[in-house]
Design a protein around this motif. Structure first.
Motif, PDB file in Angstrom:
ATOM      1  N   SER A  86      26.299 -32.764  74.025  1.00  0.00           N
ATOM      2  CA  SER A  86      26.308 -33.100  72.602  1.00  0.00           C
ATOM      3  C   SER A  86      25.466 -34.352  72.385  1.00  0.00           C
ATOM      4  CB  SER A  86      27.746 -33.364  72.110  1.00  0.00           C
ATOM      5  OG  SER A  86      28.243 -34.557  72.697  1.00  0.00           O
ATOM      6  N   GLY A  87      25.198 -34.642  71.132  1.00  0.00           N
ATOM      7  CA  GLY A  87      24.470 -35.868  70.817  1.00  0.00           C
ATOM      8  C   GLY A  87      25.242 -37.100  71.260  1.00  0.00           C
ATOM      9  N   HIS A  88      26.555 -37.073  71.068  1.00  0.00           N
ATOM     10  CA  HIS A  88      27.363 -38.219  71.484  1.00  0.00           C
ATOM     11  C   HIS A  88      27.343 -38.402  72.992  1.00  0.00           C
ATOM     12  CE1 HIS A  88      28.399 -39.705  67.766  1.00  0.00           C
ATOM     13  NE2 HIS A  88      29.708 -39.612  67.773  1.00  0.00           N
ATOM     14  N   GLN A  91      24.322 -40.294  74.016  1.00  0.00           N
ATOM     15  CA  GLN A  91      24.425 -41.736  73.771  1.00  0.00           C
ATOM     16  C   GLN A  91      25.235 -42.425  74.875  1.00  0.00           C
ATOM     17  OE1 GLN A  91      24.000 -40.896  68.989  1.00  0.00           O
ATOM     18  NE2 GLN A  91      25.852 -41.917  69.661  1.00  0.00           N
ATOM     19  N   TYR A 112      24.556 -42.483  61.766  1.00  0.00           N
ATOM     20  CA  TYR A 112      25.525 -41.392  61.708  1.00  0.00           C
ATOM     21  C   TYR A 112      26.941 -41.977  61.842  1.00  0.00           C
ATOM     22  CZ  TYR A 112      27.858 -37.180  63.527  1.00  0.00           C
ATOM     23  OH  TYR A 112      28.695 -36.135  63.764  1.00  0.00           O
ATOM     24  N   SER A 115      28.489 -42.158  65.203  1.00  0.00           N
ATOM     25  CA  SER A 115      27.926 -43.166  66.106  1.00  0.00           C
ATOM     26  C   SER A 115      28.527 -44.535  65.810  1.00  0.00           C
ATOM     27  CB  SER A 115      26.402 -43.219  65.977  1.00  0.00           C
ATOM     28  OG  SER A 115      25.850 -41.970  66.311  1.00  0.00           O
ATOM     29  N   GLU A 155      18.095 -45.227  64.256  1.00  0.00           N
ATOM     30  CA  GLU A 155      17.745 -43.853  63.895  1.00  0.00           C
ATOM     31  C   GLU A 155      16.383 -43.884  63.208  1.00  0.00           C
ATOM     32  OE1 GLU A 155      20.999 -42.186  61.561  1.00  0.00           O
ATOM     33  OE2 GLU A 155      22.342 -42.190  63.300  1.00  0.00           O
ATOM     34  N   ASN A 159      20.921 -41.788  58.761  1.00  0.00           N
ATOM     35  CA  ASN A 159      22.072 -41.289  58.050  1.00  0.00           C
ATOM     36  C   ASN A 159      22.681 -42.407  57.215  1.00  0.00           C
ATOM     37  OD1 ASN A 159      23.905 -38.961  57.934  1.00  0.00           O
ATOM     38  ND2 ASN A 159      23.237 -38.672  60.062  1.00  0.00           N
ATOM     39  N   ASP A 184      17.334 -42.601  67.943  1.00  0.00           N
ATOM     40  CA  ASP A 184      17.985 -41.320  67.655  1.00  0.00           C
ATOM     41  C   ASP A 184      17.091 -40.609  66.634  1.00  0.00           C
ATOM     42  OD1 ASP A 184      19.504 -39.240  66.612  1.00  0.00           O
ATOM     43  OD2 ASP A 184      21.389 -40.369  66.636  1.00  0.00           O
ATOM     44  N   LEU A 187      17.491 -36.637  62.790  1.00  0.00           N
ATOM     45  CA  LEU A 187      17.221 -36.191  61.424  1.00  0.00           C
ATOM     46  C   LEU A 187      15.738 -35.905  61.184  1.00  0.00           C
ATOM     47  CD1 LEU A 187      19.564 -38.109  58.963  1.00  0.00           C
ATOM     48  CD2 LEU A 187      19.948 -36.054  60.304  1.00  0.00           C
ATOM     49  N   THR A 208      22.359 -30.234  68.156  1.00  0.00           N
ATOM     50  CA  THR A 208      23.237 -29.514  67.237  1.00  0.00           C
ATOM     51  C   THR A 208      22.613 -29.349  65.853  1.00  0.00           C
ATOM     52  OG1 THR A 208      24.939 -30.840  68.376  1.00  0.00           O
ATOM     53  CG2 THR A 208      25.643 -29.592  66.442  1.00  0.00           C
ATOM     54  N   LYS A 209      21.712 -30.245  65.489  1.00  0.00           N
ATOM     55  CA  LYS A 209      21.192 -30.291  64.125  1.00  0.00           C
ATOM     56  C   LYS A 209      19.873 -29.523  64.031  1.00  0.00           C
ATOM     57  CE  LYS A 209      24.817 -32.866  63.861  1.00  0.00           C
ATOM     58  NZ  LYS A 209      24.795 -34.313  63.965  1.00  0.00           N
ATOM     59  N   LEU A 218      26.450 -26.718  69.887  1.00  0.00           N
ATOM     60  CA  LEU A 218      26.335 -28.154  70.130  1.00  0.00           C
ATOM     61  C   LEU A 218      25.445 -28.443  71.335  1.00  0.00           C
ATOM     62  CD1 LEU A 218      29.171 -28.408  68.428  1.00  0.00           C
ATOM     63  CD2 LEU A 218      29.150 -30.624  69.513  1.00  0.00           C
ATOM     64  N   GLY A 219      24.753 -29.553  71.277  1.00  0.00           N
ATOM     65  CA  GLY A 219      23.958 -29.985  72.425  1.00  0.00           C
ATOM     66  C   GLY A 219      23.373 -31.350  72.148  1.00  0.00           C
ATOM     67  N   VAL A 371      24.784 -31.430  59.517  1.00  0.00           N
ATOM     68  CA  VAL A 371      23.455 -31.434  58.887  1.00  0.00           C
ATOM     69  C   VAL A 371      22.539 -30.571  59.743  1.00  0.00           C
ATOM     70  CG1 VAL A 371      23.696 -33.761  57.889  1.00  0.00           C
ATOM     71  CG2 VAL A 371      22.701 -33.500  60.167  1.00  0.00           C
TER      72      VAL A 371
HETATM   73  C1  LIG Z   1      25.368 -35.284  64.702  1.00  0.00           C
HETATM   74  C2  LIG Z   1      24.686 -36.518  65.072  1.00  0.00           C
HETATM   75  C3  LIG Z   1      25.002 -37.186  66.256  1.00  0.00           C
HETATM   76  C4  LIG Z   1      26.083 -36.707  67.198  1.00  0.00           C
HETATM   77  O1  LIG Z   1      25.757 -35.462  67.733  1.00  0.00           O
HETATM   78  P1  LIG Z   1      26.829 -34.391  68.228  1.00  0.00           P
HETATM   79  O2  LIG Z   1      25.976 -33.276  68.731  1.00  0.00           O
HETATM   80  O3  LIG Z   1      27.668 -34.019  67.034  1.00  0.00           O
HETATM   81  O4  LIG Z   1      27.633 -35.056  69.286  1.00  0.00           O
HETATM   82  C5  LIG Z   1      24.306 -38.338  66.565  1.00  0.00           C
HETATM   83  N1  LIG Z   1      23.350 -38.814  65.742  1.00  0.00           N
HETATM   84  C6  LIG Z   1      23.025 -38.185  64.600  1.00  0.00           C
HETATM   85  C7  LIG Z   1      21.956 -38.766  63.732  1.00  0.00           C
HETATM   86  C8  LIG Z   1      23.674 -37.032  64.214  1.00  0.00           C
HETATM   87  O5  LIG Z   1      23.345 -36.429  63.073  1.00  0.00           O
END
Ligand SMILES: *Cc1c(COP(=O)(O)O)cnc(C)c1O
Length: 426
Positions: A86-88, A91, A112, A115, A155, A159, A184, A187, A208-209, A218-219, A371
């Motif tokens: 996931s994005g988290h 990080q 976000y 975050s 970012e 966000n 990050d 977006l 994921t976005k 998710l990724g 998003v």
């Molecule tokens: C969603 C998001 C994250 C976290 O990502 P996950 O895949 O939900 O863990 C981090 N940064 C931004 C800008 C996001 O939109």
């Protein structure tokens, strides 16, 4: 083959992928296996000692995930990448390579919501201290630097309001402080902004976005720019010092300009464990093939919707960097000339209650916390993603009580505008 370098759209379809050597399968197969047979005992030993590259166990690496890693590294202009769950997770893995307990990192306040939570609460229990700075005030980053600062995190498009960050100015601060700049780029996606071209040392994504793009998997991913010298002053022992985990190997010395990606894999992912499922890697790879087409449509629709809202009597203001009179329009022209993204906010004259009412009346826009889906999405941050912040922090992070956030999808823009019209008018 000519020696032309392939363009972005070609890389989005092909980078990292080849027909499967055993079956000829043209789409990248899903290698749904936990583990991989060694050729012999020497091969096994060399894989475990990092003397050879190869597959051992899917928590550490997988061939489907490897195609995704190579593709995103190519799109971002990095030396190597590591896909995670996931994005988290991206990080956590990045910062674990950089911070020891008691260390600090500076983060832009506009982030976000997840975050902000992760940095404020979860990381505190690791002894990693976040220091906030204002992305609209570059000097606030300079003032936040101390001898314990180990990284700066921003970012590219932030966000929730879709504001554009001056990556080059903040990368100058990072360079002067001798710490890496982490961007990050979720977006923007590399179709709109390639942070490495502007001085980023590490890029992270929530796949994921927009990269996955269809709201189904998710990724996360970490891209190593290969630009940072980790050997300076013993500040980054995970990279510069002999690692007891691997017979005293020094990662920077051994792996040079992709040492950070290796550290994330063999010290972060291996030991913390947030591996990406190969099935999700396959879904995200399929999404990336159409990234340039989708991203352009997302941006064109977002601009049309923002223009419509800016002219609506119930709307107090619209924050979309693609509008010519927006505060971030100059930065958008510089950093994101193809479009200012598809996530932005607007505020309603009716305040908090009007925001809650709007999200309940919209029909084509889905009311949910995500998003970067093909579908258009809406949320009222003050009552959801940012509800745990106090009022002052909500306003500072762009999520005041009257603010509504949209993630504009790739439907027909006329239908999106009609849905907003009925919900705002009713
Ligand atoms: C969603 C998001 C994250 C976290 O990502 P996950 O895949 O939900 O863990 C981090 N940064 C931004 C800008 C996001 O939109």
């Amino acid at each position: 083959m000519s020696d032309r370098l392939p363009g972005f759209s070609t890389l989005a379809v092909h980078a990292g992928a080849q027909p499967d050597p055993t079956t000829g399968a043209r789409a990248t197969p899903i290698y749904q296996t936990t583990s991989f047979v060694f050729n012999d005992a020497d091969h096994a030993a060399s894989l475990f000692g990092l003397q050879a590259f190869g597959n051992i166990y899917t928590r550490i690496g997988n061939p489907t995930n490897a195609v995704l890693e190579e593709r995103v590294a190519a799109l971002e202009g990095g030396t190597a990448a590591l896909a995670v769950a996931s994005g988290h997770a991206a990080q956590v893995v990045v910062l674990q390579q950089l911070l020891q307990p008691g260390d600090e990192f500076i983060a832009a306040r506009k982030l976000y919501g997840g975050s902000i939570n992760q940095f404020t609460h979860a990381f505190k229990s690791f002894g990693w201290n976040v220091v906030w700075a204002d992305p609209d005030d570059i000097a606030s980053f300079e003032r936040a630097v101390t001898p314990r600062t180990k990284a700066i995190f921003i970012e590219s498009i932030a966000n929730p309001a879709g504001s554009i960050t001056d990556i080059e100015a903040i990368s100058t601060v990072a360079r002067k402080a001798g710490v890496p700049l982490i961007v990050d780029n979720t977006l923007a996606s590399p179709y709109l902004i390639r942070p490495i071209d502007h001085g980023a040392d590490i890029v992270v994504h929530s796949l994921t976005k927009f990269l996955g793009g269809h709201g189904n998997s998710l990724g996360g991913i970490i891209v190593d720019a290969g630009t940072f010298d980790w050997s300076t002053g013993g500040k980054y022992p995970m990279l510069s010092e002999p690692r007891p985990e691997y017979h005293g190997i020094r990662l920077q010395e051994t792996f040079g300009n992709f040492a950070f990606a290796i550290a994330c894999r063999v010290l972060g992912l291996r030991d913390l464990g947030p591996a990406l499922s190969p099935f999700n890697a396959f879904m995200i790879l399929t999404g990336i093939e159409t990234l340039p087409l989708r991203m352009q449509k997302h941006c064109d629709n977002a601009k049309a919707v923002a223009e419509y809202l800016a002219g609506h009597p119930a709307v107090a203001s619209v924050s979309y960097a693609g509008l010519p009179n927006d505060k971030y329009n100059q930065l958008a022209r510089k950093y994101a000339p193809r479009g200012a993204g598809a996530v932005f906010t607007f505020s309603l004259k009716g305040g908090y209650d009007a925001g809650v009412s709007l999200v309940s009346k919209l029909q084509l826009f889905s009311h949910l916390a995500n998003v970067g889906d093909t579908r258009s999405l809406v949320i009222h941050p003050a009552s959801t993603t940012h509800s745990q912040l106090d009022d002052a922090a909500k306003i500072k992070s762009g999520a005041g009580p009257d603010v509504v956030r949209l993630s504009v999808g790739i439907e027909d823009k006329e239908d999106l505008i009609a849905d907003l019209e009925q919900a705002l008018g009713a």
